[in-house]
Scaffold this active site. Sequence first.
Site, PDB file in Angstrom:
ATOM      1  N   ASP A 175      50.816 -31.628 -17.986  1.00  0.00           N
ATOM      2  CA  ASP A 175      51.149 -30.012 -18.098  1.00  0.00           C
ATOM      3  C   ASP A 175      50.363 -29.237 -18.837  1.00  0.00           C
ATOM      4  OD1 ASP A 175      52.574 -31.645 -19.953  1.00  0.00           O
ATOM      5  OD2 ASP A 175      53.959 -29.800 -20.120  1.00  0.00           O
TER       6      ASP A 175
ATOM      7  N   GLU B  57      55.492 -32.218 -20.621  1.00  0.00           N
ATOM      8  CA  GLU B  57      55.569 -32.689 -22.085  1.00  0.00           C
ATOM      9  C   GLU B  57      55.984 -31.534 -23.001  1.00  0.00           C
ATOM     10  OE1 GLU B  57      54.844 -33.049 -26.146  1.00  0.00           O
ATOM     11  OE2 GLU B  57      53.548 -32.048 -25.002  1.00  0.00           O
ATOM     12  N   GLU B  58      55.407 -30.384 -22.529  1.00  0.00           N
ATOM     13  CA  GLU B  58      55.371 -29.114 -23.396  1.00  0.00           C
ATOM     14  C   GLU B  58      56.675 -28.295 -23.370  1.00  0.00           C
ATOM     15  OE1 GLU B  58      53.160 -28.335 -25.498  1.00  0.00           O
ATOM     16  OE2 GLU B  58      51.177 -28.878 -24.748  1.00  0.00           O
TER      17      GLU B  58
ATOM     18  N   HIS C 257      46.915 -24.998 -28.500  1.00  0.00           N
ATOM     19  CA  HIS C 257      47.827 -23.971 -28.168  1.00  0.00           C
ATOM     20  C   HIS C 257      47.307 -22.813 -28.476  1.00  0.00           C
ATOM     21  CE1 HIS C 257      51.752 -26.606 -27.903  1.00  0.00           C
ATOM     22  NE2 HIS C 257      50.700 -27.142 -27.569  1.00  0.00           N
TER      23      HIS C 257
HETATM   24 ZN   LIG Z   1      50.889 -29.194 -26.837  1.00  0.00          ZN
HETATM   25 ZN   LIG Z   2      49.763 -31.911 -26.309  1.00  0.00          ZN
END
Ligand SMILES: [Zn+2]
Ligand SMILES: [Zn+2]
Length: 392
Positions: free
Chosen positions: A83, A142-143, A363
């Site tokens: 993702d 996952e995020e 990020h």
């Molecule tokens: Zn991340």
């Molecule tokens: Zn990651």
Amino acid sequence: MADTTVAADGVEAVLDDVVGWRRHLHRNPELSFQERETAAFVAETLAGFGTALEIERPAENSVVARLETGRPGPVVALRADIDALPIDEQSGVEFASERAGAMHACGHDAHTAMLLGAARLLTEARDRLPGGQLRFVFQAAEELPPGGARDLVAAGAVDGADLVYGCHVWTGLETGRVAAMPGPFMAAADFFTLAISGAGGHGGMPHQATDTVAIAAQVVTNLQHLVARRIDPLAPAVVTVAAFHAGDAPNVIPGRAELAGTARSFTPDVRDRLPGLIEDVVRGIASAHGAEYELEYQRGYDPVVNDERATALVRAAIAPDATAELAPIMGGDDFSAYLAKAPGCYAFVGARSEEAGAVHPHHHPCFRIDERALPVGVRLHVDVAVRALHEL
Ligand SMILES: [Zn+2]
Ligand SMILES: [Zn+2]
């Protein structure tokens, strides 16, 4: 010794494809729980590797492919997350995101492409592999807690696994270096939202209002005292308020301020105490200044704790001069959901390079990876898989 010629012979042969897949995914990022096209791309690409792979879709937007050697042996699961993040890309790469508001700013595009490359090499080498079964797990979301690993675990994706391995590219580590650390390595990641409310009013007459901005600001700064003064300095903890929304005009005190943040920890003791300590601060400050509050606290991912034996196996697959040591990090990852089911190891693959401009943290809108990390990651997936089939 395990036969590691699968990787040695093959990585160069799949590298162009791996880079191509990674760039395609980078152009077409999808947010957590929305990875429909990404999952379809993964399933379609896997199907192109031949009929030996059994491709399943056990959870929405996730893909699991099984490779049976046809001979008895252990079950080894390799995981990649797929993702992207809600960020507008500013990295300047030529294959930048073509979707506003979405960006592969954590490197999950690289994870997906590396595992696809490894799946192809291992599938082609099936008859030469030690006995056992390999599972290639391409995980959505996952995020964003509750995360996609939970559903895959519930669907049995790692049932019976003797080892689960995953890796994260990392711009905190030079390209070519790999870290696989035994024991606690990534933090428990919990989340909270907070609203401070009261009578708004005229900006020039605050005594007739309840100033939710000033009160919320005190909450933010006092939460840092909580970490500094209420938690054992030798026990890691982080409280971050990362969202603060209130007001629209310079002369209107808003009736509501909304905050959101994350709390990170390693030990169960600190993790269990944090919600109460946070509420103590919020309740005290709100009460002192006549405001109301609503606090919601959500437990997120458990800490990533690498199994000693699994980590030793992974470390044996890393070239001695590439082995790096990393201190535990306060980032979280739902790889921990697999580790609750099976022994495993989550490794960090260096992807930092000044000349490639891969220097920003994960990020960040300017995030880039050094693509020379891709063959390192493919090779490690393959070597870990072959070693695990051979030794477990
Ligand atoms: Zn991340
Ligand atoms: Zn990651």
